[in-house]
Scaffold this motif. Structure first.
Motif, PDB file in Angstrom:
ATOM      1  N   LEU A  18       0.834  -1.204   0.000  1.00 45.84           N
ATOM      2  CA  LEU A  18       0.000   0.000   0.000  1.00 45.84           C
ATOM      3  C   LEU A  18       0.871   1.258   0.000  1.00 45.84           C
ATOM      4  O   LEU A  18       0.576   2.225  -0.705  1.00 45.84           O
ATOM      5  N   GLN A  67       0.878   4.112  -2.861  1.00 46.05           N
ATOM      6  CA  GLN A  67       0.659   5.529  -2.569  1.00 46.05           C
ATOM      7  C   GLN A  67       1.786   6.387  -3.128  1.00 46.05           C
ATOM      8  O   GLN A  67       1.552   7.513  -3.587  1.00 46.05           O
ATOM      9  N   VAL A  89      -7.391  10.696  -4.946  1.00 43.35           N
ATOM     10  CA  VAL A  89      -7.152   9.345  -4.435  1.00 43.35           C
ATOM     11  C   VAL A  89      -7.781   9.188  -3.054  1.00 43.35           C
ATOM     12  O   VAL A  89      -7.605  10.040  -2.184  1.00 43.35           O
ATOM     13  N   LYS A  90      -8.506   8.106  -2.880  1.00 44.19           N
ATOM     14  CA  LYS A  90      -9.093   7.776  -1.580  1.00 44.19           C
ATOM     15  C   LYS A  90      -8.691   6.350  -1.200  1.00 44.19           C
ATOM     16  O   LYS A  90      -8.531   5.498  -2.062  1.00 44.19           O
ATOM     17  N   THR A  91      -8.535   6.127   0.109  1.00 43.56           N
ATOM     18  CA  THR A  91      -8.217   4.775   0.581  1.00 43.56           C
ATOM     19  C   THR A  91      -9.183   4.386   1.692  1.00 43.56           C
ATOM     20  O   THR A  91      -9.580   5.216   2.510  1.00 43.56           O
ATOM     21  N   ASN A  92      -9.524   3.127   1.688  1.00 47.05           N
ATOM     22  CA  ASN A  92     -10.395   2.570   2.721  1.00 47.05           C
ATOM     23  C   ASN A  92      -9.827   1.198   3.078  1.00 47.05           C
ATOM     24  O   ASN A  92     -10.167   0.192   2.462  1.00 47.05           O
ATOM     25  N   VAL A  93      -8.930   1.173   4.084  1.00 41.37           N
ATOM     26  CA  VAL A  93      -8.180  -0.041   4.388  1.00 41.37           C
ATOM     27  C   VAL A  93      -8.425  -0.457   5.838  1.00 41.37           C
ATOM     28  O   VAL A  93      -8.207   0.323   6.768  1.00 41.37           O
ATOM     29  N   THR A 114     -10.333   4.887  -5.810  1.00 41.57           N
ATOM     30  CA  THR A 114     -10.476   4.435  -4.423  1.00 41.57           C
ATOM     31  C   THR A 114      -9.840   3.057  -4.273  1.00 41.57           C
ATOM     32  O   THR A 114     -10.133   2.136  -5.043  1.00 41.57           O
ATOM     33  N   ILE A 115      -8.959   2.932  -3.275  1.00 45.71           N
ATOM     34  CA  ILE A 115      -8.351   1.644  -2.931  1.00 45.71           C
ATOM     35  C   ILE A 115      -9.032   1.139  -1.662  1.00 45.71           C
ATOM     36  O   ILE A 115      -8.989   1.807  -0.628  1.00 45.71           O
ATOM     37  N   SER A 116      -9.639  -0.029  -1.740  1.00 44.06           N
ATOM     38  CA  SER A 116     -10.297  -0.632  -0.578  1.00 44.06           C
ATOM     39  C   SER A 116      -9.699  -2.007  -0.319  1.00 44.06           C
ATOM     40  O   SER A 116      -9.554  -2.812  -1.244  1.00 44.06           O
ATOM     41  N   ILE A 166     -10.058  -1.989  -6.473  1.00 43.46           N
ATOM     42  CA  ILE A 166      -9.660  -0.716  -7.082  1.00 43.46           C
ATOM     43  C   ILE A 166     -10.847  -0.203  -7.884  1.00 43.46           C
ATOM     44  O   ILE A 166     -11.308  -0.867  -8.809  1.00 43.46           O
TER      45      ILE A 166
END
Length: 330
Positions: free
Chosen positions: A196, A200, A216-220, A256-258, A270
């Motif tokens: 990750l 990024q 860019v959004k992330t939801n981890v 968005t990365i989840s 993705i």
């Protein structure tokens, strides 16, 4: 094939003789192999397809479906075609050995067999298969990195003449990403947190390049940080999302990365705004949309045969790529 250092391998034994089946099972189990058995060709197909093993010990003479037929079916399935098959047969005739190799067998042991010989051949073939697997995974991975590096350096070259400060920022982000590639170059797998961070860094390079046109959004899920995934898995998916999302999306592109745990699977998703652009049939290897995706498909098939999911879906204004793989903890 597992990368766990304590894992010796999983073997499926296929034999209709209970005595041979029991003997092989007990001896291999004592050597710390994971062992499953099947007493017919049809049952063997079910056992093998449900969870492909690392190696198959296969009797030739069985009713309904003999060993040659079963081996042909195994080799015809992309999910099982790479599994090494060692034939075990009462026949020591050259013609039978030739037939075994022609249908895809990797070795041949004649009955009555010596267990020391069987163990030596099993260990040897598993070692060869493991080395081959690692080589294929590395080759697939390295198909991607030079392509990205070329694109990044091209962008830096363009920026130097018009905006030296931005070019310097981009070079620093590129250095961080290349450091990750250097550190992980001999690793087939890295932790989610490492992958990750590299993703990024890559996205930061592209944000510099596109100046406000990339969001860019992330939801981890914090629980997944130490789980292992194939190295350089996210970058080609992000590269495709940016390249083709920019072409099909008139507004700023949003990615968005989840990453989460779901039903004992590690789920990586993705998503990007825009419209799906189907790969061109004759796209070149350097620019075709299908190249990066096909590379990912091959790597997942190598690492998690019949135990993964890779799907692409699209609706009116977004594209979603979902990867589901078994949990493997660092």
């Amino acid at each position: 094939m597992s990368t766990d250092l304590n894992y010796k391998g999983e073997i499926v034994i296929v034999d209709d003789d209970p005595a041979n089946l029991g003997l092989l099972f007990e001896v291999l189990k004592a050597q710390q192999y994971v062992v499953r058995v099947a007493n017919s060709g049809r049952l063997a197909l079910t056992v093998i397809n449900s969870s492909p093993p690392d190696l198959i010990l296969l009797d030739v003479n069985m009713p309904n479906m003999n060993g040659y037929e079963l081996c042909e079916r195994i080799k015809a399935d992309p999910n099982t075609s790479e599994i090494p098959v060692i034939f075990i047969s009462a026949s020591n005739e050259a013609i039978d050995k030739v037939k075994a190799f022609r249908v895809g067998g990797i070795d041949y042991v004649a009955k009555p067999f010596q267990m020391e010989e069987v163990l030596a051949r099993v260990e040897s073939q598993l070692k060869i298969a493991r080395l081959s697997h690692q080589l294929q995974m590395q080759m697939l991975r390295y198909q991607l990195d030079p392509h990205f590096l070329f694109n990044a350096l091209n962008s830096v070259r363009t920026l130097i003449a018009v905006d030296s400060e931005t070019a310097e920022e981009m070079i620093m982000q590129l250095a961080d990403y290349l450091r990750y590639l250097l550190v992980s170059r001999n690793k087939l797998e890295v932790s989610v947190s490492e992958e990750l961070e590299a993703a990024q860094n890559y996205l930061a390079i592209e944000q510099v390049r596109f100046k406000g046109k990339l969001i860019v959004k992330t939801n981890v899920d914090s629980r997944v940080e130490n789980y292992l995934i194939p190295a350089s898995l996210l970058q080609p998916l992000l590269e495709n999302a940016i390249k083709y999302g920019m072409k099909s999306n008139p507004k700023p592109l949003e990615i968005t990365i989840s990453i989460e745990l779901k039903n004992d699977k590690l789920c990586l998703k993705i998503s990007n705004t825009g419209k799906w652009m189907a790969p061109r049939e004759n796209a070149s290897n350097s620019t075709g949309l299908g190249v990066g995706l096909e590379n990912i498909r091959q790597r997942l098939r190598q690492r998690y045969p019949a135990r993964h999911n890779f799907t692409i879906s699209n609706d009116e204004d977004s594209i979603n790529v979902l990867i589901e793989i078994p949990i493997s903890e660092n």
